[in-house]
Design an enzyme around this catalytic site. Structure first.
Site, PDB file in Angstrom:
ATOM      1  CB  CYS A 255      -1.066   0.161   1.310  1.00 60.75           C
ATOM      2  SG  CYS A 255      -2.089  -1.324   1.169  1.00 60.75           S
ATOM      3  NE  ARG A 326       1.023  -8.605  -0.494  1.00 58.98           N
ATOM      4  CZ  ARG A 326      -0.186  -8.082  -0.756  1.00 58.98           C
ATOM      5  NH1 ARG A 326      -0.817  -8.087  -1.771  1.00 58.98           N
ATOM      6  NH2 ARG A 326      -0.726  -7.913   0.442  1.00 58.98           N
TER       7      ARG A 326
END
Ligand SMILES: NC(=O)c1ccc[n+]([C@@H]2O[C@H](COP(=O)([O-])OP(=O)(O)OC[C@H]3O[C@@H](n4cnc5c(N)ncnc54)[C@H](O)[C@@H]3O)[C@@H](O)[C@H]2O)c1
Length: 416
Positions: A255, A326
């Site tokens: 994000c 990630r």
């Protein structure tokens, strides 16, 4: 009859959403990842976010083929929105999900997107694909956008307790979505005036965080040169009523380190280059390199031969208390330390050992109480590290490097 809801993409966002909605509605989950679907069918969330009891507590069906979702009248899309090379938005997942939904779409359906994008993307990129087979928005079906704000690894802010923004292409759909989300949330549901406003709201939330963290990271780099402990400075400044509480640290994940590039891309395409936003990205991306250089300097100060130094890195995930790696900058840091010739042992209780990203790193599944290290770096503040006393595991010349100011302050433990 109550609507059936199809969730497309059952990851960190889609699974909690599906489970919450399934408490009150008929929910069908679809994911292209067959292994993920098979494990969810057994009640196992391999991201380690949701326990089996919670998955099995509701009646929900998981599919790896989309046809089963044909009976649904509300489709909610929660697929990834990563970056391509050169930090450009990768819309391929949203595009393929939209193409699949277009084949299932019927009159009266609503398609809602939750994936983070830039303002305009849902209508400009997804909508034309939904309309590819003769059905038209606001005549035959409706479009919605409701960004997700879930905070992985945080048991206090969950899908149900975080206020939710909803938006839609027409008032009826907006009202339907408002009632739908309100039926399962204990928090407020906020009606945004347009899809673009809702898209922009989400992407600036993460961009604001990125910019603020970049500021304290820049302070940390400056104060390092000035011989000041940034955390001491921040603690003192925080006594002012309007000083914002941000801490230095690595910015990775799906994000905060990604979304600002979506916003910047759209802005640049429209002729405005956002200086502050892109500088913040540059500063946060540069942090692992800064830390490596600083550790190399400190090795010299402590007269430790870098080719023989035993280095322990605590934490490899992108943030604390999650298994999500990630875009993890702790892994970037580990790789850069290895490239400098340092012998690294990596300990992260959340890390799944056979993860392809980490096979090149020397992972250990436990820490021995007697083993000593020349350098102990804490990159991620997992709660499980609370029992570790770094001073007991350091060699005589050794030092700690505490990126998160996690351990108690000590002259042998440097902070970022
Ligand atoms: N992870 C977070 O904390 C978080 C928080 C808020 C918003 N978001 C946003 O939500 C979106 C989803 O993120 P995530 O973290 O859940 O991603 P994820 O990778 O955890 O999950 C996405 C899932 O979608 C599946 N998928 C991919 N393409 C598909 C397709 N065409 N059809 C069906 N399934 C498909 C993948 O197999 C995966 O299981 C992103 O836009 C992200 O930016 C994420």
């Amino acid at each position: 009859m109550k609507p059936s809801i199809g969730i497309i993409g059952l990851g960190y966002v889609g699974l909690p959403l599906a489970l919450a909605l399934a408490e009150k509605h008929t929910v069908l989950g679809y994911d292209t990842n067959k292994e993920r679907v098979a494990s969810l069918q057994r009640g196992v969330d391999n991201t380690q976010e949701i326990p089996t009891e919670e998955i099995q507590a509701v009646s929900i069906q998981f599919f790896d083929q989309p046809q089963a979702l044909k009976q649904c009248s509300i489709y909610i899309v929660t697929v990834p929105t990563p970056l391509k090379e050169d930090n450009l938005p990768d819309f391929s997942y949203l595009e393929s999900a939209s193409t699949v939904i277009a084949q299932l779409l019927k009159k009266g359906d609503i398609v809602v997107y939750e994936s983070t994008v830039y303002p305009g993307a849902t209508e400009e990129i997804c909508l034309p694909l939904l309309e590819a087979f003769s059905l038209k928005v606001d005549i035959d079906f409706s479009l919605g956008y409701s960004p997700e704000r879930i905070n992985v690894g945080d048991p206090h802010n969950t899908f149900k307790t975080i206020p939710k923004i909803v938006s839609a292409s027409n008032k009826d759909a907006l009202d339907t979505l408002y009632i739908l989300y309100q039926s399962v949330l204990s928090a407020e549901v906020y009606k945004a005036p347009s899809i673009k406003v809702a898209e922009a709201a989400k992407v600036i939330e993460n961009t604001q965080r990125d910019v603020n963290i970049a500021f304290v990271n820049e302070l940390a780099m400056m104060f390092n040169a000035m011989g000041l402990d940034t955390n001491e400075v921040l603690a003192a400044a925080s006594t002012k009523w309007n000083f914002l509480p941000f801490c230095p640290g690595l910015v990775g994940g799906h994000c905060i380190g990604i979304d600002p590039y979506y916003l910047a891309h759209q802005s640049q395409a429209l002729g405005y280059t956002p200086e502050l936003l892109l500088s913040a990205r540059k500063i946060n991306e540069a942090l692992p390199r800064f830390i490596v250089k600083d550790i190399l300097i400190k090795l010299e100060t402590h007269q430790i031969d870098k080719t023989k130094a035993k280095v322990l890195l605590l934490g490899a995930t992108f943030k604390e208390n999650t298994a999500d790696i990630r875009n993890s900058k702790a892994i970037t840091l580990a790789q850069e330390l290895q490239e400098e010739g340092l012998h690294l042992t990596l300990f992260d209780p959340y890390l799944i050992k056979n993860n392809p990203l980490t096979t090149s790193l020397a992972l250990t599944s436990s820490l021995s109480k007697t083993e000593k290290f020349d350098v102990i770096i804490l990159a991620v503040g997992h709660d499980q590290f609370a029992t570790i006393d770094p001073l007991k595991s350091l060699t005589d010349k050794g030092f700690g490097y505490d990126i998160k100011a996690y351990f108690d302050a000590h002259p042998r433990i440097y902070r970022l």
